[in-house]
Write a protein that holds these residues in place. Structure first.
Motif, PDB file in Angstrom:
ATOM      1  N   VAL A 138       0.871  -1.169   0.000  1.00  0.00           N
ATOM      2  CA  VAL A 138       0.000   0.000   0.000  1.00  0.00           C
ATOM      3  C   VAL A 138       0.911   1.223   0.000  1.00  0.00           C
ATOM      4  O   VAL A 138       1.824   1.307   0.806  1.00  0.00           O
ATOM      5  CB  VAL A 138      -0.922   0.000   1.248  1.00  0.00           C
ATOM      6  N   PHE A 162      -2.635   7.258   1.836  1.00  0.00           N
ATOM      7  CA  PHE A 162      -2.323   6.172   0.909  1.00  0.00           C
ATOM      8  C   PHE A 162      -3.325   6.176  -0.237  1.00  0.00           C
ATOM      9  O   PHE A 162      -4.507   6.494  -0.040  1.00  0.00           O
ATOM     10  CB  PHE A 162      -2.351   4.824   1.634  1.00  0.00           C
ATOM     11  N   THR A 163      -2.850   5.870  -1.424  1.00  0.00           N
ATOM     12  CA  THR A 163      -3.718   5.984  -2.592  1.00  0.00           C
ATOM     13  C   THR A 163      -3.846   4.689  -3.405  1.00  0.00           C
ATOM     14  O   THR A 163      -4.861   4.481  -4.066  1.00  0.00           O
ATOM     15  CB  THR A 163      -3.202   7.065  -3.558  1.00  0.00           C
ATOM     16  N   MET A 170      -1.546  -6.096  -4.949  1.00  0.00           N
ATOM     17  CA  MET A 170      -1.577  -7.406  -4.295  1.00  0.00           C
ATOM     18  C   MET A 170      -1.111  -8.485  -5.254  1.00  0.00           C
ATOM     19  O   MET A 170      -1.732  -8.712  -6.296  1.00  0.00           O
ATOM     20  CB  MET A 170      -3.013  -7.694  -3.847  1.00  0.00           C
ATOM     21  N   ALA A 199      -3.137   0.330  -3.854  1.00  0.00           N
ATOM     22  CA  ALA A 199      -2.848  -0.985  -3.269  1.00  0.00           C
ATOM     23  C   ALA A 199      -2.463  -1.942  -4.389  1.00  0.00           C
ATOM     24  O   ALA A 199      -3.043  -1.905  -5.477  1.00  0.00           O
ATOM     25  CB  ALA A 199      -4.072  -1.511  -2.537  1.00  0.00           C
ATOM     26  N   PHE A 224      -1.959 -10.998 -10.057  1.00  0.00           N
ATOM     27  CA  PHE A 224      -1.631  -9.639  -9.648  1.00  0.00           C
ATOM     28  C   PHE A 224      -2.835  -8.737  -9.882  1.00  0.00           C
ATOM     29  O   PHE A 224      -3.421  -8.724 -10.952  1.00  0.00           O
ATOM     30  CB  PHE A 224      -0.435  -9.120 -10.438  1.00  0.00           C
ATOM     31  N   GLU A 225      -3.155  -8.004  -8.853  1.00  0.00           N
ATOM     32  CA  GLU A 225      -4.303  -7.113  -8.884  1.00  0.00           C
ATOM     33  C   GLU A 225      -3.919  -5.812  -8.207  1.00  0.00           C
ATOM     34  O   GLU A 225      -3.137  -5.821  -7.256  1.00  0.00           O
ATOM     35  CB  GLU A 225      -5.428  -7.759  -8.060  1.00  0.00           C
ATOM     36  N   TRP A 226      -4.462  -4.715  -8.666  1.00  0.00           N
ATOM     37  CA  TRP A 226      -4.165  -3.445  -8.002  1.00  0.00           C
ATOM     38  C   TRP A 226      -5.399  -2.554  -8.065  1.00  0.00           C
ATOM     39  O   TRP A 226      -6.376  -2.856  -8.769  1.00  0.00           O
ATOM     40  CB  TRP A 226      -2.966  -2.745  -8.655  1.00  0.00           C
ATOM     41  N   GLY A 227      -5.321  -1.458  -7.355  1.00  0.00           N
ATOM     42  CA  GLY A 227      -6.411  -0.506  -7.405  1.00  0.00           C
ATOM     43  C   GLY A 227      -6.024   0.822  -6.814  1.00  0.00           C
ATOM     44  O   GLY A 227      -5.071   0.921  -6.038  1.00  0.00           O
ATOM     45  N   GLN A 228      -6.768   1.817  -7.223  1.00  0.00           N
ATOM     46  CA  GLN A 228      -6.577   3.167  -6.696  1.00  0.00           C
ATOM     47  C   GLN A 228      -7.794   3.532  -5.871  1.00  0.00           C
ATOM     48  O   GLN A 228      -8.922   3.445  -6.363  1.00  0.00           O
ATOM     49  CB  GLN A 228      -6.402   4.150  -7.855  1.00  0.00           C
ATOM     50  N   ASP A 229      -7.542   3.938  -4.652  1.00  0.00           N
ATOM     51  CA  ASP A 229      -8.640   4.269  -3.751  1.00  0.00           C
ATOM     52  C   ASP A 229      -9.495   5.393  -4.310  1.00  0.00           C
ATOM     53  O   ASP A 229      -8.998   6.420  -4.748  1.00  0.00           O
ATOM     54  CB  ASP A 229      -8.104   4.691  -2.392  1.00  0.00           C
ATOM     55  N   LEU A 230     -10.801   5.180  -4.275  1.00  0.00           N
ATOM     56  CA  LEU A 230     -11.726   6.193  -4.780  1.00  0.00           C
ATOM     57  C   LEU A 230     -12.722   6.610  -3.719  1.00  0.00           C
ATOM     58  O   LEU A 230     -13.332   7.662  -3.811  1.00  0.00           O
ATOM     59  CB  LEU A 230     -12.546   5.597  -5.938  1.00  0.00           C
ATOM     60  N   GLU A 231     -12.892   5.768  -2.730  1.00  0.00           N
ATOM     61  CA  GLU A 231     -14.055   5.902  -1.873  1.00  0.00           C
ATOM     62  C   GLU A 231     -13.752   6.227  -0.428  1.00  0.00           C
ATOM     63  O   GLU A 231     -14.555   6.825   0.257  1.00  0.00           O
ATOM     64  CB  GLU A 231     -14.826   4.579  -1.885  1.00  0.00           C
TER      65      GLU A 231
END
Lengths: 109, 109
Positions: free
Chosen positions: A9, A54-55, A59, A57, A38-45
């Protein structure tokens, strides 16, 4: 033993082109065979108070701990790590055997 | 749209019986139907410098953002949140649409 997880993160430094970092990461996971998924994401919520700056993640999943260790020792990983480290302002990193409590229902046939 | 992820990274307060918290969480995800899958882990490997005191990661997956919002609004979630909040010393929480870059190979038939 189940899957082994590598969770990262981060908050990127100002001015960093995240798309370029992502491109490098996609290349890395495609080149290193022991990376199972592999997976990722950008926090939106999440509320700022809860995400604490932190913006993103990331994994990665490995079949077992040995595969993760092999990934860490891989020259491509070392190469990418240098780029990645230079781009981040802060990081939290956890490595753990994943415990699956609720599994997705199988896709309908 | 792909899956929606709810990622929680925490450090529990001293004296907290983590097994009890986990039991509550397992109950919660089994009772709330919109939780598609749930996985967690306790960090075993990361350097203290990198994990920064955080010890546990929890990852819930939902079919979409609406299902996540329904989960958040669920009375069982509100009930559990109170217990959970009281048990943690620090938290990072990210909510994001998951981007799957490398998928696990399908199991051999």
């Amino acid at each position: 033993m189940g899957d082994f997880k590598h969770l990262v993160v981060v908050k990127f430094k100002e001015g960093v082109v995240v798309e370029e970092i992502l491109k490098g990461m996609e290349k890395l996971v495609s080149e290193v065979e022991t990376v199972k998924s592999f997976e990722w994401g950008q926090d939106l919520e999440s509320l700022e108070m809860l995400r604490q700056g932190f913006t993103h993640a990331f994994m990665m999943t490995f079949c077992n701990k040995e595969d993760y260790i092999a990934f860490q020792a891989h020259p491509k990983h070392a190469e990418f790590s240098a780029t990645f480290s230079a781009a981040i302002e802060k990081i939290v990193l956890l490595d753990f055997p994943g415990v699956l409590v609720k599994a997705p229902a199988p896709a309908p046939a």
